[in-house]
Design an enzyme around this catalytic site. Structure first.
Site, PDB file in Angstrom:
ATOM      1  N   GLU A  16      13.414 -15.082  -0.304  1.00 20.92           N
ATOM      2  CA  GLU A  16      13.815 -16.270   0.469  1.00 20.92           C
ATOM      3  C   GLU A  16      12.921 -17.453   0.118  1.00 20.92           C
ATOM      4  OE1 GLU A  16      13.776 -15.234   4.631  1.00 20.92           O
ATOM      5  OE2 GLU A  16      15.306 -13.673   4.343  1.00 20.92           O
ATOM      6  N   ASP A  63       0.815  -1.208   0.000  1.00 21.24           N
ATOM      7  CA  ASP A  63       0.000   0.000   0.000  1.00 21.24           C
ATOM      8  C   ASP A  63       0.855   1.267   0.000  1.00 21.24           C
ATOM      9  OD1 ASP A  63      -2.803   1.089   0.617  1.00 21.24           O
ATOM     10  OD2 ASP A  63      -1.625   1.967   2.231  1.00 21.24           O
TER      11      ASP A  63
END
Ligand code: BGC
Length: 527
Positions: free
Chosen positions: A256, A203
C-alpha cells in the site's frame, strides 16, 4: 518515487544493529535508541544503505526483546517512541533506510492479549494462542520440544490447559489460524509504517503456523544432537503452508506504500527451498535462512544454495548473513590461517552474492566471538545447554568504540555483557584512519562495490577448481568475475576467459596466463 527508491534493497547492503550492544547513552550499561541515532553517521560512513534494528519493544527480556509485551511501544531501557521518531528522521536525513523486526509467532506472557487469553476458555481471545488439553495422564498434548530447553508446553492452572512455546516459556505461541490473532499482529505493521519505517524483518516466519492436528513430530536424522529440539524433525510445529498465505497478506499491506521491504527469517532444515517459497511472486521480497550461519562454508554450499533459490524463484532478492545475533561470529566459526585476509574475503564474498547482504555490527571490525564465563551468561539458550552449546552471548557483546574501560560503549561500571580485551584492541577509534585496517577496507570495498552495475546484475557460477568459488556478475555493459579461495592452500588456475584486468585485488593476482590465489585470497577480474 524512482524505480530505485521503490526497490531500494536491490543493490543495497544492510547493517544489523543489536540495540543492547550498539551504544549506551544513559550510563546503565545497556545500549539504547539514542545511542543508535547519535552514531548513524558512523553507520552511513561504512557505505551501507540501511539498518536493520533488532527488537526494542516493551519486553520483560526473557529472550532479550523477542518476547514482546507491547508491540507498539519502546521498552524504557531503550528509550521512548519520541526517540524512535528522532532515529528515523536522522537516518532518513543521512539517506539510510530503517528496517525493524516484527515478531508474529509469539508474544510475551506479559502481553495483554495473553493475560486475557489465559483468563478462561471463553473470553474473546481464548483462541489467540495455542492451548491444548493434557493427555488423560496429565502429560502434554504431544512431543513438541522447546528450542531453549525442556518441552514445548507449559501448564496454566487457570485454564487447566497447556500452552505451546517454541522457545522460552515466556514466549507463548500465537494461534495464527485464528483470524483475529492474525489480523492483530499484521496490524502492528501499520503502526510502524505510519512512523516511517522502510521495511520489516519478519522473525521466524516459518514458525508462524503449527499443524492444527497437533501430531507428534518424528525423530530427526541428527544423531549428534545436543539439544532434544534437534532430535526432532519439525514437520508439525512449523513450516505449514498457511505461512505462505500470511506472507502474501503482509506483502499486500506493505505494498500500500511504496518502497517497503519485506524480508523473512527462516530457521529451517530446507533453507533454499523455503527461501524460494517465501519469495515467490506475490509473497515477500526477500528472505534469509541460516544456511550460511553453519559450521563452515564451501564453494558447493554457496553455489547449490544460490542456484536453487534463483531457479525456483527467479525474481527473488534473497538476503544473506554470515554472522548475526544468533550464531557465533563468523571468524570463530569458519577458521582460516590468514585471519586478516579471510575477514576481508568474507565481507567481499557476502556483498558480491546476488541479493541483499547483511553485515552484523562488529563484522566491519573483524571481531571474533567473545568467550563469556558461565556466571556472566545472559542468554537462556546458553544457560540451558552450557558448556556444549555456549549460547549467543559471545556474539552479542557491546561494540568497542575505543580502548579503555567501557570501550567507549558505556560509562557504567559494568556493561550488560563483558567486553573482551581483544575487542578493545580492535576498536572503531583504533581502526579509523588506519589505511590497513579492516574498517578502512570495508569502507573502500563497499564504496567500490556501489559503483559496479554488475553487482546488481545476474549471476553465473563457473566450475574451476575445488576450493575455488567462482561466479560472474553481469549486467549490460559490465561483467565481473569473482574468485574466492575458501581454503588455506594456494590455488593456481589458467586465467583464460576469466578476464584480464584486476578490478579489485583481495590478495590474489594474475601471473602470466594464470590466476594465483593464496589461501583465503580473492580477486575480482574484468575483461
Ligand atoms: C531470533 C532469536 C530469538 C528467537 C526466538 C529468532 O529468530 O533471531 O534471537 O531468540 O527468534 O525468540
Amino acid at each position: 518515487m524512482t524505480h530505485d527508491e521503490h526497490n531500494w534493497w536491490r543493490g543495497a547492503v544492510l547493517y544489523q544493529v543489536y540495540p543492547r550492544s550498539f551504544r549506551d547513552t544513559n550510563g546503565d550499561g545497556v545500549g539504547d535508541l539514542n545511542g543508535i541515532t547519535d552514531n548513524l553517521e558512523y553507520i552511513a560512513s561504512l557505505g551501507v544503505d540501511g539498518v536493520w534494528i533488532c527488537p526494542f519493544y516493551r519486553s520483560p527480556m526473557a529472550d532479550f526483546g523477542y518476547d514482546i509485551a507491547d508491540y507498539r511501544d519502546v521498552d524504557p531501557i531503550f528509550g521512548s517512541l519520541a526517540d524512535f521518531d528522532r532515529l528515523i528522521e536522522r537516518a532518513h536525513a543521512l539517506g539510510l533506510k530503517v528496517v525493524i523486526d516484527q515478531v508474529y509467532a509469539y508474544t510475551s506472557t506479559e502481553h495483554a492479549w495473553f493475560a486475557e487469553s489465559r483468563s478462561d476458555r471463553t473470553n474473546p481471545k481464548a483462541d489467540w494462542y495455542l492451548w491444548a488439553d493434557p493427555k488423560p495422564d496429565g502429560s502434554p498434548p504431544n512431543n513438541w520440544m522447546a528450542a531453549f530447553g525442556g518441552i514445548g508446553w507449559t501448564w496454566d492452572s487457570r485454564r487447566r490447559q497447556y500452552y505451546h512455546h517454541h522457545f522460552t516459556p515466556g514466549q507463548p505461541h500465537l494461534n495464527l489460524h485464528c483470524d483475529g490473532a492474525r489480523a492483530a499482529v499484521i496490524d502492528v505493521a501499520r503502526f510502524w509504517l505510519a512512523r516511517g519505517v522502510d521495511g520489516f524483518r519478519l522473525d521466524v516466519a516459518n514458525f508462524w503456523f503449527h499443524s492444527a492436528g497437533l501430531e507428534d513430530n518424528p525423530p530427526s536424522s541428527d544423531t549428534d544432537a545436543v539439544k532434544p529440539w534437534d532430535m526432532q524433525a519439525h514437520v508439525h510445529d512449523r513450516s505449514q503452508p498457511q505461512a505462505l498465505g500470511m506472507a502474501a497478506e503482509i506483502r499486500a499491506l506493505c505494498d500500500e506504500r511504496s518502497g517497503v521491504l519485506t524480508m523473512a527469517e527462516l530457521a529451517t532444515s530446507q533453507p533454499a527451498r523455503r527461501m524460494a517459497e517465501f519469495t515467490s511472486p506475490g509473497r515477500l521480497h526477500s528472505a534469509y535462512s541460516w544456511v550460511f550461519l553453519g559450521d563452515d562454508i564451501s564453494p558447493e554450499l554457496v553455489r547449490s544454495t544460490v542456484e536453487e533459490v534463483l531457479a525456483s524463484a527467479p525474481n527473488s532478492w534473497p538476503a544473506w548473513s554470515f554472522s548475526n545475533h544468533d550464531r557465533p561470529r563468523v571468524l570463530s566459526r569458519w577458521r582460516r590461517r590468514d585471519r586478516a585476509r579471510w575477514a576481508r574475503t568474507l565481507v567481499a564474498l557476502l556483498t558480491s552474492l546476488p541479493g541483499l547482504p547483511i553485515i552484523y555490527q562488529g563484522e566491519e571490525l573483524a571481531l571474533e566471538e567473545a568467550d563469556i564465563p558461565f556466571d556472566k551468561l545472559r542468554d537462556p539458550e546458553g544457560i540451558a545447554f552450557w558448556p556444549e552449546v555456549k549460547g549467543r552471548d559471545g556474539c552479542r557483546t557491546p561494540l568497542p568504540w575505543s580502548a579503555g574501560k567501557g570501550a567507549g560503549f558505556t560509562t557504567a561500571a559494568e556493561s550488560w555483557l563483558p567486553i573482551p580485551a581483544a575487542h578493545e584492541a580492535s576498536s572503531i577509534a583504533d581502526q579509523t584512519g588506519r589505511p590497513d585496517s579492516m574498517l578502512s577496507f570495508v569502507r573502500g570495498w563497499l564504496a567500490w562495490r556501489k559503483r559496479q552495475p554488475a553487482m546488481t546484475g545476474g549471476v553465473q557460477f563457473l566450475d574451476l577448481a575445488d576450493d575455488l568459488l567462482v561466479f560472474r556478475r553481469s549486467t549490460e555493459g559490465q561483467s565481473l568475475t569473482c574468485l574466492f579461495n575458501l581454503s588455506d592452500d594456494e590455488v593456481v588456475y589458467p586465467s583464460d576467459g576469466l578476464g584480464d584486468r584486476v578490478a579489485f585485488d583481495l590478495g590474489g593476482r594474475v601471473a602470466g596466463s594464470d590466476v594465483v590465489l593464496p589461501g583465503s585470497a580473492a580477486l575480482i577480474l574484468r575483461s
